[in-house]
Motif scaffolding. Structure first.
Motif, short mmCIF file in Angstrom:
data_model
loop_
_atom_site.label_atom_id
_atom_site.label_comp_id
_atom_site.label_asym_id
_atom_site.label_seq_id
_atom_site.Cartn_x
_atom_site.Cartn_y
_atom_site.Cartn_z
N VAL A 19 -17.94 -31.75 -14.66
CA VAL A 19 -16.62 -32.34 -14.41
C VAL A 19 -16.18 -33.17 -15.62
N ARG A 20 -17.08 -33.99 -16.15
CA ARG A 20 -16.74 -34.79 -17.33
C ARG A 20 -16.34 -33.90 -18.50
N CYS A 23 -12.90 -32.34 -17.82
CA CYS A 23 -11.79 -33.30 -17.85
C CYS A 23 -11.60 -33.93 -19.24
N ARG A 24 -12.65 -34.40 -19.82
CA ARG A 24 -12.54 -35.14 -21.09
C ARG A 24 -12.35 -34.23 -22.29
N GLY A 26 -11.76 -30.83 -22.00
CA GLY A 26 -11.03 -29.63 -21.66
C GLY A 26 -11.89 -28.38 -21.76
N ALA A 31 -15.64 -25.74 -16.68
CA ALA A 31 -14.85 -25.42 -15.50
C ALA A 31 -15.34 -24.11 -14.88
N ARG A 69 -6.99 -28.19 -10.96
CA ARG A 69 -5.82 -29.03 -11.29
C ARG A 69 -6.06 -30.48 -10.89
N SER A 70 -6.76 -30.67 -9.79
CA SER A 70 -7.00 -32.03 -9.27
C SER A 70 -8.28 -32.65 -9.79
N LEU A 71 -8.99 -31.96 -10.63
CA LEU A 71 -10.29 -32.43 -11.12
C LEU A 71 -10.25 -33.86 -11.66
N PRO A 72 -9.19 -34.27 -12.38
CA PRO A 72 -9.17 -35.65 -12.86
C PRO A 72 -9.18 -36.71 -11.75
N THR A 73 -8.84 -36.32 -10.52
CA THR A 73 -8.85 -37.28 -9.42
C THR A 73 -10.21 -37.38 -8.74
#
Length: 189
Positions: A19-20, A23-24, A26, A31, A69-73
């Motif tokens: 996840v990191r 998100c961080r 890309g 993913a 799309r919601s991964l940052p949350t």
């Protein structure tokens, strides 16, 4: 039991790394690893609700698109990635059911099995569709409990964690729903 806990902790650390990275940095590879790790079980969850390979594939794709799309949350302090993913999946299943329109299937050319109780199979499928239509009119939280319990085969503690509710609240919602289904549909044999 201890090995299961160790495995779950190991998976949680692995998922947090992916996840990191996604998100961080890309990282597409991270993913893809997240999707790959959970694809089969999410597909089974989707298939149990749709009963159709194509619809299950579409729903599974929608679930992962929404999750990525919601991964940052995602906050691993609140829930494991698997738990969070099932929350996304339950919500997408509810959304899909709201949009679903029954398709008329012409009976011309349909081969009726010579043996077995075909009419019982049809009645059971119709009954499941009626129950599904009824459940789809309920509060999304009750729908999520129903879907996670029946289609994902999650335990009450797992559902409680997924939905961020107490176990007693989840059980209460589930058994109230079962009671309503019995009242609505009576005994179904």
């Amino acid at each position: 039991m201890e090995r299961e806990a160790e495995g779950a902790a190991r998976d949680a650390r692995r998922d947090a790394r992916w996840v990191r990275a996604a998100c961080r940095r890309g990282s597409r590879a991270a993913a893809e690893k997240l999707v790959g790790a959970y694809y089969d079980e999410i597909y089974v969850f989707a298939y149990r609700q749709t009963g159709c390979k194509e619809d299950a594939l579409d729903l599974t794709q929608g679930i992962f698109m929404a999750a990525l799309r919601s991964l940052p949350t995602f906050d691993r302090r609140k829930a494991s990635f698997r738990t969070w993913l099932y929350r996304v999946a339950a919500n997408k299943a509810i959304d899909a059911r709201r949009r679903a329109r029954p398709a008329a299937v012409p009976l011309d050319g349909v081969e009726v099995p010579a043996s077995g109780d075909f009419s019982a199979q049809v009645r059971n499928r119709l009954f499941v569709e009626q129950v599904e239509a009824f459940v789809s009119t309920l509060d999304p939280r009750a729908q999520a409990v129903f879907r996670l319990r029946l289609f994902a085969e999650k335990s009450f503690p797992e559902i409680a964690e997924t939905l961020g509710q107490s176990e007693s609240a989840v059980k209460s919602q589930y058994y109230r729903l079962v009671k309503r289904l019995r009242e609505e549909f009576g005994a179904h044999e």
